[in-house]
Scaffold this active site. Structure first.
Site, short mmCIF file in Angstrom:
data_model
loop_
_atom_site.label_atom_id
_atom_site.label_comp_id
_atom_site.label_asym_id
_atom_site.label_seq_id
_atom_site.Cartn_x
_atom_site.Cartn_y
_atom_site.Cartn_z
N ARG A 41 75.30 50.77 29.84
CA ARG A 41 76.10 51.10 31.01
C ARG A 41 75.65 50.22 32.18
O ARG A 41 74.51 50.29 32.61
CB ARG A 41 75.95 52.59 31.37
CG ARG A 41 76.61 53.53 30.36
CD ARG A 41 78.13 53.38 30.41
NE ARG A 41 78.82 54.25 29.45
CZ ARG A 41 79.24 53.87 28.26
NH1 ARG A 41 79.02 52.62 27.85
NH2 ARG A 41 79.88 54.71 27.47
N ARG A 68 87.33 42.09 54.83
CA ARG A 68 86.53 42.44 53.66
C ARG A 68 86.84 41.45 52.55
O ARG A 68 87.90 41.50 51.93
CB ARG A 68 86.84 43.88 53.21
CG ARG A 68 86.42 44.93 54.22
CD ARG A 68 84.94 44.90 54.49
NE ARG A 68 84.46 46.01 55.29
CZ ARG A 68 83.22 46.16 55.70
NH1 ARG A 68 82.32 45.23 55.40
NH2 ARG A 68 82.87 47.21 56.42
N ALA A 80 80.74 52.58 59.98
CA ALA A 80 79.95 52.90 58.80
C ALA A 80 78.86 51.86 58.63
O ALA A 80 78.92 50.77 59.19
CB ALA A 80 80.83 52.95 57.55
N LEU A 82 74.99 50.86 56.04
CA LEU A 82 74.05 51.15 54.96
C LEU A 82 72.87 51.99 55.46
O LEU A 82 72.50 51.93 56.63
CB LEU A 82 73.50 49.85 54.38
CG LEU A 82 74.50 48.90 53.71
CD1 LEU A 82 73.77 47.61 53.32
CD2 LEU A 82 75.14 49.54 52.51
N GLU A 97 75.06 53.44 63.91
CA GLU A 97 76.26 52.68 63.57
C GLU A 97 77.35 52.86 64.62
O GLU A 97 78.05 51.91 64.96
CB GLU A 97 76.77 53.08 62.19
CG GLU A 97 75.86 52.68 61.03
CD GLU A 97 75.65 51.19 60.93
OE1 GLU A 97 76.53 50.42 61.34
OE2 GLU A 97 74.59 50.78 60.42
N GLU A 101 78.55 49.48 66.41
CA GLU A 101 79.88 48.96 66.09
C GLU A 101 80.92 49.28 67.16
O GLU A 101 81.90 48.55 67.28
CB GLU A 101 80.34 49.52 64.74
CG GLU A 101 79.50 49.02 63.57
CD GLU A 101 80.12 49.34 62.22
OE1 GLU A 101 81.10 50.12 62.18
OE2 GLU A 101 79.63 48.81 61.21
N PRO A 119 81.78 56.30 41.22
CA PRO A 119 80.71 56.76 40.32
C PRO A 119 80.78 56.19 38.92
O PRO A 119 79.79 56.29 38.18
CB PRO A 119 80.89 58.29 40.31
CG PRO A 119 82.32 58.51 40.70
CD PRO A 119 82.64 57.41 41.67
N GLY A 120 81.89 55.58 38.53
CA GLY A 120 81.95 54.96 37.22
C GLY A 120 81.24 53.62 37.15
O GLY A 120 80.95 53.12 36.07
N GLU A 124 76.54 54.42 44.71
CA GLU A 124 76.63 54.61 46.15
C GLU A 124 77.06 56.03 46.51
O GLU A 124 78.06 56.54 46.00
CB GLU A 124 77.61 53.62 46.79
CG GLU A 124 77.69 53.79 48.31
CD GLU A 124 78.73 52.90 48.96
OE1 GLU A 124 78.70 52.76 50.19
OE2 GLU A 124 79.58 52.33 48.23
N GLU A 148 81.52 40.93 61.57
CA GLU A 148 81.72 41.84 62.70
C GLU A 148 82.02 41.11 64.00
O GLU A 148 82.39 41.74 64.99
CB GLU A 148 80.47 42.71 62.88
CG GLU A 148 80.21 43.64 61.69
CD GLU A 148 78.97 44.48 61.88
OE1 GLU A 148 78.24 44.24 62.88
OE2 GLU A 148 78.73 45.38 61.06
#
Length: 208
Positions: A41, A68, A80, A82, A97, A101, A119-120, A124, A148
């Protein structure tokens, strides 16, 4: 009792990390299946993120427009970032953030929802906060760079964002989940029923 996700961990017989980047890596686990077979996996290992649905007294949501590259789009998003520091308090990260931002601070913070983005293929976890009682932050604006540097900022009525999500015009995961979650909360038990900003987060444990 309603339905809920439950933690579970299948046996891993071997692990390799074929790629390590600045913030994330790719891991391959050999996982034992319920029938006893073993299969590889591949998934991205991610530090986790926070996002902020900041809404003002006129029921407008603070949104940012940013390029993006992986999806070749300029997307409207909510602030948002990390969780750069292991064990970092997610509320503190969210407040940082929002300041960096948007140069905005908020007096009222609640946990809106927690999600696994993909999730597959990635571990995160994102905590989305609801921030209210907004005002301009003190001091100089935070210096931005790279993607940014040309980021746009706007305040858009919540109901307009909901319509745009349903129409397929907005695609950012945190924005979509955030505006729909807040709409559902208001139609249900109300904002006061939301979890406090320091609520436990098993997916990314932190110190208060």
């Amino acid at each position: 009792m309603g339905i809920q996700d439950t933690p579970e961990e299948w046996q891993v017989t071997a692990t390799v990390t074929p790629f390590t980047g600045n913030k994330t890596s790719v891991r391959t686990d050999q996982v034992v299946m319920p029938d006893g077979s073993v299969h590889g996996r591949d998934y991205q290992v991610h530090p986790g993120s926070v996002a902020v649905l900041a809404i003002d007294d006129e029921d407008r949501v603070l949104v940012l427009r940013q390029y993006r590259h992986p999806v070749r789009h300029r997307l409207w998003e909510i602030p948002a970032g990390l969780l750069d520091i292991p064990g970092e308090n997610p509320l503190h990260a969210a407040q940082r953030e929002l300041y960096e931002e948007a140069h905005v601070k908020a007096e009222d913070w609640r946990v809106l929802t927690d999600v696994y983005t993909t999730p597959g293929g990635c571990d995160e976890a994102v905590r989305i906060f609801l921030a209210r009682d907004l005002s301009e932050a003190e001091g100089e604006r935070y210096a931005v760079a790279e993607e940014e540097a040309d980021m746009e900022q706007a305040r858009v009525p919540l109901d307009e964002l909901v319509r745009s999500v349903i129409a397929g015009d907005l695609h950012n995961n945190c924005l979509v989940v955030g505006v729909l979650a807040l709409t559902a909360v208001r139609a249900g038990d109300g904002v006061d029923a939301l979890r406090p900003a320091e609520a436990p987060w098993p997916a990314r444990p932190f110190e208060a």
